[in-house]
Scaffold this motif. Structure first.
Motif, PDB file in Angstrom:
ATOM      1  N   VAL A   1       0.867  -1.182   0.000  1.00 59.72           N
ATOM      2  CA  VAL A   1       0.000   0.000   0.000  1.00 59.72           C
ATOM      3  C   VAL A   1       0.899   1.225   0.000  1.00 59.72           C
ATOM      4  O   VAL A   1       1.718   1.397   0.907  1.00 59.72           O
ATOM      5  N   VAL A   2       0.776   2.071  -1.042  1.00 61.46           N
ATOM      6  CA  VAL A   2       1.689   3.200  -1.209  1.00 61.46           C
ATOM      7  C   VAL A   2       0.905   4.454  -1.570  1.00 61.46           C
ATOM      8  O   VAL A   2       0.010   4.406  -2.416  1.00 61.46           O
ATOM      9  N   ASN A   3       1.251   5.556  -0.930  1.00 63.98           N
ATOM     10  CA  ASN A   3       0.743   6.873  -1.303  1.00 63.98           C
ATOM     11  C   ASN A   3       1.901   7.657  -1.886  1.00 63.98           C
ATOM     12  O   ASN A   3       2.891   7.903  -1.207  1.00 63.98           O
ATOM     13  N   PHE A   4       1.784   8.030  -3.157  1.00 67.83           N
ATOM     14  CA  PHE A   4       2.795   8.845  -3.809  1.00 67.83           C
ATOM     15  C   PHE A   4       2.362  10.297  -3.697  1.00 67.83           C
ATOM     16  O   PHE A   4       1.235  10.640  -4.052  1.00 67.83           O
ATOM     17  N   LEU A   5       3.258  11.150  -3.214  1.00 70.09           N
ATOM     18  CA  LEU A   5       2.954  12.568  -3.037  1.00 70.09           C
ATOM     19  C   LEU A   5       3.702  13.386  -4.073  1.00 70.09           C
ATOM     20  O   LEU A   5       4.874  13.147  -4.332  1.00 70.09           O
ATOM     21  N   THR A   6       3.016  14.358  -4.649  1.00 68.45           N
ATOM     22  CA  THR A   6       3.650  15.291  -5.573  1.00 68.45           C
ATOM     23  C   THR A   6       2.980  16.647  -5.430  1.00 68.45           C
ATOM     24  O   THR A   6       1.794  16.731  -5.102  1.00 68.45           O
ATOM     25  N   ASP A   7       3.752  17.696  -5.680  1.00 67.21           N
ATOM     26  CA  ASP A   7       3.154  19.030  -5.692  1.00 67.21           C
ATOM     27  C   ASP A   7       2.950  19.506  -7.130  1.00 67.21           C
ATOM     28  O   ASP A   7       2.581  20.641  -7.363  1.00 67.21           O
ATOM     29  N   ASN A   8       3.161  18.604  -8.095  1.00 69.66           N
ATOM     30  CA  ASN A   8       3.003  18.948  -9.498  1.00 69.66           C
ATOM     31  C   ASN A   8       1.625  18.492  -9.980  1.00 69.66           C
ATOM     32  O   ASN A   8       1.363  17.296 -10.116  1.00 69.66           O
ATOM     33  N   GLU A   9       0.759  19.449 -10.247  1.00 72.88           N
ATOM     34  CA  GLU A   9      -0.622  19.152 -10.625  1.00 72.88           C
ATOM     35  C   GLU A   9      -0.720  18.417 -11.960  1.00 72.88           C
ATOM     36  O   GLU A   9      -1.538  17.514 -12.126  1.00 72.88           O
ATOM     37  N   ILE A  10       0.129  18.772 -12.915  1.00 76.80           N
ATOM     38  CA  ILE A  10       0.096  18.106 -14.224  1.00 76.80           C
ATOM     39  C   ILE A  10       0.459  16.633 -14.071  1.00 76.80           C
ATOM     40  O   ILE A  10      -0.208  15.756 -14.601  1.00 76.80           O
ATOM     41  N   LEU A  11       1.517  16.362 -13.316  1.00 78.48           N
ATOM     42  CA  LEU A  11       1.937  14.974 -13.100  1.00 78.48           C
ATOM     43  C   LEU A  11       0.865  14.195 -12.344  1.00 78.48           C
ATOM     44  O   LEU A  11       0.537  13.067 -12.727  1.00 78.48           O
ATOM     45  N   ALA A  12       0.333  14.769 -11.287  1.00 79.15           N
ATOM     46  CA  ALA A  12      -0.692  14.070 -10.502  1.00 79.15           C
ATOM     47  C   ALA A  12      -1.895  13.723 -11.373  1.00 79.15           C
ATOM     48  O   ALA A  12      -2.388  12.592 -11.343  1.00 79.15           O
ATOM     49  N   GLY A  13      -2.350  14.678 -12.174  1.00 82.25           N
ATOM     50  CA  GLY A  13      -3.491  14.424 -13.047  1.00 82.25           C
ATOM     51  C   GLY A  13      -3.205  13.382 -14.101  1.00 82.25           C
ATOM     52  O   GLY A  13      -4.005  12.478 -14.343  1.00 82.25           O
ATOM     53  N   ALA A  14      -2.039  13.477 -14.733  1.00 80.19           N
ATOM     54  CA  ALA A  14      -1.670  12.518 -15.779  1.00 80.19           C
ATOM     55  C   ALA A  14      -1.516  11.121 -15.205  1.00 80.19           C
ATOM     56  O   ALA A  14      -1.960  10.144 -15.798  1.00 80.19           O
ATOM     57  N   ALA A  15      -0.892  11.009 -14.038  1.00 78.87           N
ATOM     58  CA  ALA A  15      -0.677   9.693 -13.431  1.00 78.87           C
ATOM     59  C   ALA A  15      -1.994   9.078 -12.967  1.00 78.87           C
ATOM     60  O   ALA A  15      -2.188   7.872 -13.082  1.00 78.87           O
ATOM     61  N   LYS A  16      -2.902   9.894 -12.472  1.00 76.01           N
ATOM     62  CA  LYS A  16      -4.206   9.370 -12.040  1.00 76.01           C
ATOM     63  C   LYS A  16      -5.019   8.870 -13.225  1.00 76.01           C
ATOM     64  O   LYS A  16      -5.757   7.905 -13.119  1.00 76.01           O
ATOM     65  N   ARG A  17      -4.895   9.543 -14.365  1.00 76.76           N
ATOM     66  CA  ARG A  17      -5.676   9.171 -15.551  1.00 76.76           C
ATOM     67  C   ARG A  17      -4.985   8.114 -16.400  1.00 76.76           C
ATOM     68  O   ARG A  17      -5.553   7.630 -17.359  1.00 76.76           O
ATOM     69  N   SER A  18      -3.762   7.784 -16.048  1.00 76.02           N
ATOM     70  CA  SER A  18      -2.986   6.857 -16.876  1.00 76.02           C
ATOM     71  C   SER A  18      -3.670   5.511 -17.002  1.00 76.02           C
ATOM     72  O   SER A  18      -4.234   4.980 -16.076  1.00 76.02           O
ATOM     73  N   SER A  19      -3.599   5.012 -18.185  1.00 76.41           N
ATOM     74  CA  SER A  19      -4.060   3.667 -18.486  1.00 76.41           C
ATOM     75  C   SER A  19      -3.196   3.186 -19.632  1.00 76.41           C
ATOM     76  O   SER A  19      -2.320   3.881 -20.106  1.00 76.41           O
TER      77      SER A  19
END
Length: 137
Positions: free
Chosen positions: A38-56
């Motif tokens: 179980v891992v929580n990845f933290l970032t302050d970069n909104e573009i990266l967070a959005g892209a990684a969440k939507r990644s498929s």
């Protein structure tokens, strides 16, 4: 529950978004090497967070992140994880670590330290890190 924070420096200049993507991928690789489930990845970069969440497998976000996020998907397969966008103003620890990483001189080898108050003589995290393939980091 153990909490791990990693600070990683790279020996070459990257665009900010690409550097943030590599940091996410290194974090995923470290989580896999430590066999974290179980891992929580933290970032302050909104573009990266959005892209990684939507990644498929069909969408990999911003063009510079595509190969990085493709590997991120592969590395985190089977791992319960979340990507959390942290407001830079409210996360002083991450901001401080990022500033230290930018100002640090990069040694020729990796350095590890453990700040745990109670620890056995053999730190499993330190052992895993010493055997980790750091690549360009």
């Amino acid at each position: 529950m153990d909490t791990f924070f990693f600070q990683v420096a790279i020996p070459r200049f990257l665009e900010l978004l690409e550097a943030e993507g590599w940091a996410l991928l290194v974090g995923a690789r470290l989580a896999a090497a430590l066999n974290l489930q179980v891992v929580n990845f933290l970032t302050d970069n909104e573009i990266l967070a959005g892209a990684a969440k939507r990644s498929s497998r069909h969408y990999h976000g911003h063009w510079s992140l595509r190969p990085i996020l493709a590997e991120f998907i592969q590395v985190t397969n089977g791992m319960q994880h979340s990507i959390i966008k942290v407001n830079r103003d409210t996360n002083k620890v991450v901001d401080r670590l990022a500033k230290q990483a930018r100002q640090a001189t990069i040694p020729s080898s990796c350095l590890f330290s453990c700040e745990a108050n109670v620890h056995s003589t053999q730190c499993t995290v330190q052992s895993a890190l010493q055997n980790f393939d750091w690549g360009m980091f």
